[in-house]
Scaffold this active site. Sequence first.
Site, short mmCIF file in Angstrom:
data_model
loop_
_atom_site.label_atom_id
_atom_site.label_comp_id
_atom_site.label_asym_id
_atom_site.label_seq_id
_atom_site.Cartn_x
_atom_site.Cartn_y
_atom_site.Cartn_z
N LYS A 276 88.09 69.54 -5.56
CA LYS A 276 87.47 68.88 -4.58
C LYS A 276 87.54 68.95 -2.80
O LYS A 276 88.36 68.78 -3.25
CB LYS A 276 86.33 67.66 -4.98
CG LYS A 276 86.01 67.65 -6.97
CD LYS A 276 85.24 66.59 -7.42
CE LYS A 276 84.62 66.16 -8.41
NZ LYS A 276 83.33 66.74 -8.22
N ARG A 350 79.93 69.11 -19.41
CA ARG A 350 79.21 69.89 -20.24
C ARG A 350 80.24 70.07 -20.67
O ARG A 350 79.83 70.36 -22.56
CB ARG A 350 78.99 71.18 -19.38
CG ARG A 350 79.01 72.25 -18.42
CD ARG A 350 78.48 72.74 -18.13
NE ARG A 350 78.10 72.17 -16.65
CZ ARG A 350 77.37 72.77 -15.77
NH1 ARG A 350 76.89 73.43 -15.18
NH2 ARG A 350 77.03 71.92 -14.58
#
Length: 501
Positions: A276, A350
């Site tokens: 990030k 996920r």
Amino acid sequence: MTALTLSTAGAATLRADVLVVGVAKSGKTLVVAPGAEAVDKAFDGRLAAVLETLGASGAEGEATKLPAPAGVKAPVVLAVGLGTAPEDGESYGSEILRRAAGTAARGLTGVKKAAFALPIAAADDAAAIAEGALLGAYVYTAYQDSADAKKPLAEVALLGAKPRDKAFKAAAERALAVAEEMNRARDLVNMPPNELTPAAFAAAAQAAGKEHGLKVQVLDEKALAKGGYGGILGVGNGSVNPPRLVRVAYTHPKAERTLALVGKGITYDSGGISLKPAGHNETMKCDMAGAAAVLSTVVAAARIGLEVNVTGWLALAENMPSGSATRPGDVLNMYSGKTVEVLNTDAEGRLVLADALTKASEEHPDAIVDVATLTGAMVLALGDRTFGIMANDDDYRTAIHEIAEEVGEQSWPMPLPADLRKTMDSPTADMANMGVRMGGGLVAGLFLQEFVGEGITWAHLDIAGPAFHEGAPYGYTPKGGTGSSVRTLVKLAERTAAGEL
């Protein structure tokens, strides 16, 4: 921890440090809300006029303090705005009362006892006020010097709440359990990531389980490797703090239905190799808010004694870059037997949820609900205060949306467009962990659906927006962890116990 008591004492006669009353707008006039009649009388019927002189308008979120007159034992009166007064014969909404109580409690740090004389027409009103006050009183000071740290309001006394009435007593006990468990979730979210590692989170679940009679099982990195949990391991392999899968189970001897809850528990999300950028990683300790909500919900179900089995699955990992981290292009062998090509290591939630969903499905629950701070796309779609709901059953999705509205949590039903599934096709593996960028929140939901057992009703709550509040506090919502979705999940468990879902 803030204590809660019910009292039949009059607003003017109860000894407290602060007396909280409500005021509202009726046209252009400020009016005193029910519950504060005795206080208004002590002001010679001029409480509203005095407050208007001080600039009060009755708007929601407004709070005005003034000295109490002779005849009121509390030295300070705190008037909170309730917005527009309801029509004759109608009552104030639960969320209005909840937010007003929270606004009052937030402004009462360091106070020993506050009496709340807000409008109570039924047990549900008392519950809303209790929840709001207990949530508004929350402060997180675990890492601050105790001498300088803010002390939360020590005691909330609800006036007009009928302590001997079974309905009021049950409502108060439920409100206390739900609020304290929401605050447990907030504490976990607010903990610094160097303290709340996957192992530490698992230990916190074990401690909660021991206190409340829950069965807790923890799979460590060795057990995960032996069991073939490639999704959880693939995310956690880059960190020196290894992953965990935790099962927390509450069972009731009379239960006929089972609800499984699956929570994303990324204790810190750097993005992994797909790192990030600066400005996007400072609050990533909150990426375990889904797992915190699940743990708190299971404990709340036990405290309330719901006649339903509730099993929580906490998929815990830390997503870090290192020489052992999963790379973009790697293929993971998931617990389900599927293979997944990892195109972006920052789409890690996920992957851990997929393994946990498959494991939860093996127990054949009546329904599975997963909760996750899953996608920035959902925040772009719905904003910071609303979570998205996806499901493989439209009626179930609608039911959860209605429950969320009922308990005061903003949510919105979202679709699972079949055409987006093809965008996750991979030339190398059974599927990829990414699809098209547009509609990214829906793509994530479609990915998770692939790992839900056949014939099992399933819903996905993407709480990326409301799980962590970075702005100024409002109502009962503090800065930092919020406890998002706990109230919705508890009410969902209650409806499941009642056979309504």
